[in-house]
Design an enzyme around this catalytic site. Sequence first.
Site, PDB file in Angstrom:
ATOM      1  N   LEU A 197      -5.145  -3.925  -3.465  1.00 58.47           N
ATOM      2  CA  LEU A 197      -4.270  -2.973  -4.140  1.00 58.47           C
ATOM      3  C   LEU A 197      -2.924  -3.064  -3.448  1.00 58.47           C
ATOM      4  O   LEU A 197      -2.633  -2.305  -2.544  1.00 58.47           O
ATOM      5  CB  LEU A 197      -4.797  -1.541  -3.998  1.00 58.47           C
ATOM      6  CG  LEU A 197      -6.078  -1.142  -4.699  1.00 58.47           C
ATOM      7  CD1 LEU A 197      -6.421   0.291  -4.336  1.00 58.47           C
ATOM      8  CD2 LEU A 197      -5.923  -1.252  -6.201  1.00 58.47           C
ATOM      9  N   GLY A 198      -2.089  -4.021  -3.816  1.00 56.23           N
ATOM     10  CA  GLY A 198      -0.785  -4.221  -3.177  1.00 56.23           C
ATOM     11  C   GLY A 198      -0.087  -2.913  -2.987  1.00 56.23           C
ATOM     12  O   GLY A 198       0.040  -2.436  -1.873  1.00 56.23           O
ATOM     13  N   THR A 199       0.346  -2.332  -4.033  1.00 57.08           N
ATOM     14  CA  THR A 199       0.585  -0.889  -4.145  1.00 57.08           C
ATOM     15  C   THR A 199       1.807  -0.216  -3.588  1.00 57.08           C
ATOM     16  O   THR A 199       2.304  -0.531  -2.502  1.00 57.08           O
ATOM     17  CB  THR A 199      -0.632  -0.137  -3.533  1.00 57.08           C
ATOM     18  OG1 THR A 199      -1.771  -0.502  -4.261  1.00 57.08           O
ATOM     19  CG2 THR A 199      -0.476   1.360  -3.605  1.00 57.08           C
ATOM     20  N   THR A 200       2.212   0.778  -4.405  1.00 55.08           N
ATOM     21  CA  THR A 200       3.035   1.846  -3.864  1.00 55.08           C
ATOM     22  C   THR A 200       2.361   3.144  -4.287  1.00 55.08           C
ATOM     23  O   THR A 200       2.092   3.343  -5.470  1.00 55.08           O
ATOM     24  CB  THR A 200       4.449   1.827  -4.481  1.00 55.08           C
ATOM     25  OG1 THR A 200       4.979   0.518  -4.368  1.00 55.08           O
ATOM     26  CG2 THR A 200       5.344   2.822  -3.779  1.00 55.08           C
TER      27      THR A 200
END
Lengths: 250, 211
Positions: free
Chosen positions: B10-13
């Site tokens: 979940l690379g994510t921000t």
Amino acid sequence: MTSIGTGYDLASSTYSPDGRIFQVEYANKAVENSGTAIGLRCKDGIVLAIEKLVPSKLLVPGGNKRTQTVDYHVGVATAGLLADGRHLVGRAREEAAHWRSTYKEPIAGKQLADRLSSYVQAYTLYSSVRPFGSAVILGTFDHTGPALYMIDPAGNFFGYRGIAIGKGKQLAKTEIEKLKLDELSVRDAVREAARILHVVHDEAKDKDFELELSWICEASKNRHVMVPADIAADAEQFAQQALNPDEMED
Amino acid sequence: MSLKPGEVNLGTTIMAVEFNGGVVIGADSRTTTGSYIANRVTDKLTMVHDRVYCCRSGSAADTQAVADIVHYYCQMYSTQHGEAPAVKVAAAMFQELCYQNKDNLMAGIIVAGWDKHKGGSVYSIPLGGSLHKQPFAIGGSGSSYIYGYCDAAYRHNMTAEECVAFTKNAIALAMSRDGSSGGCIRLAVITEAGVERIFVPGNELPTFFEG
């Protein structure tokens, strides 16, 4: 007086033909023969009071307390076998500490009572252990307000507004029922508790006793502590005067 | 950070902001396996109880597993206790799992929600398993690029609408700079009344300087 089990009372794991477990009933006898303990749930806190019988004048005063603290907000009064009572308090402390460590909040009174009663009940299942010979009054003050529970040797527990256990419980219960607990403040409840214990105390049979008074209220910052010496002394005096109303005191 | 074979990231921000009466939580929607975007419409806002959600970043599998366990614990708690767990309690459950299993997990989680004692609360649990209560929290790979924006734009006592705008802008900015964040923005506003979900499609993102 007591019914004898005759053959069905040798082990906790045996029912009698009429569905009783005699070992648990015998455990209750241990509680009934001990000094009286009462708990009162007032509108603003909890008061616990114990008639601690002193069998010998050689004992150090203030020792072997039957009042103990489990977590900041939980106080326990035991009746019956003192050592069993202490063991149960130890277990309650572990349960409360574990709850705090898991959920980062203090344990609610009902949850603690539930866990402790499950523990007590487990010892009524097997012939290899004996039931605990003590009953426990749990006084708590959590976010829902003050609460009072009593756990008996069978593992039953109920919530109470007022409770008495031990040898004077019948008489104490009658006295407690006369109180208007929902309107009583802890200050007044301390005096009433002292009075009730003096009323039930049998001067002839048991000579000396120490009165253990503890509370959880705003004055104690919602923590379970022994009632301060001056308030306890005032309660003791109130109790003596109520017992001997004709005696004039200077 | 090296992924195990087949593992999905979940690379994510992710972000959560507290306001008087609740919280706003938000996340992007990109899940990657290396440079391939395995899911471009992911929902990283996961319910663990009626009014307590978590925002997941790190390994998708790890965070889903942990969230499932906490969801179970919260159900047991509310059934046995007779009331919903406080946000703090749910966060404590997450922390216990993340800390005790820190060697085997890659999970950065933000726990946020509403409870009747404290109102809205936000708790951040980064990789090591520490617990931090904050007025707002950001996490995931994209968060690195928006620390400055968030510190500058945050004000005390914002309304729910202002918090939504703050969160939306911050995540949009992160998505435009972080390769592992993108897609659309999913938001949720959690209050005593319930959970209101907001969806911002990729073509309706707030725009900023693009060069």
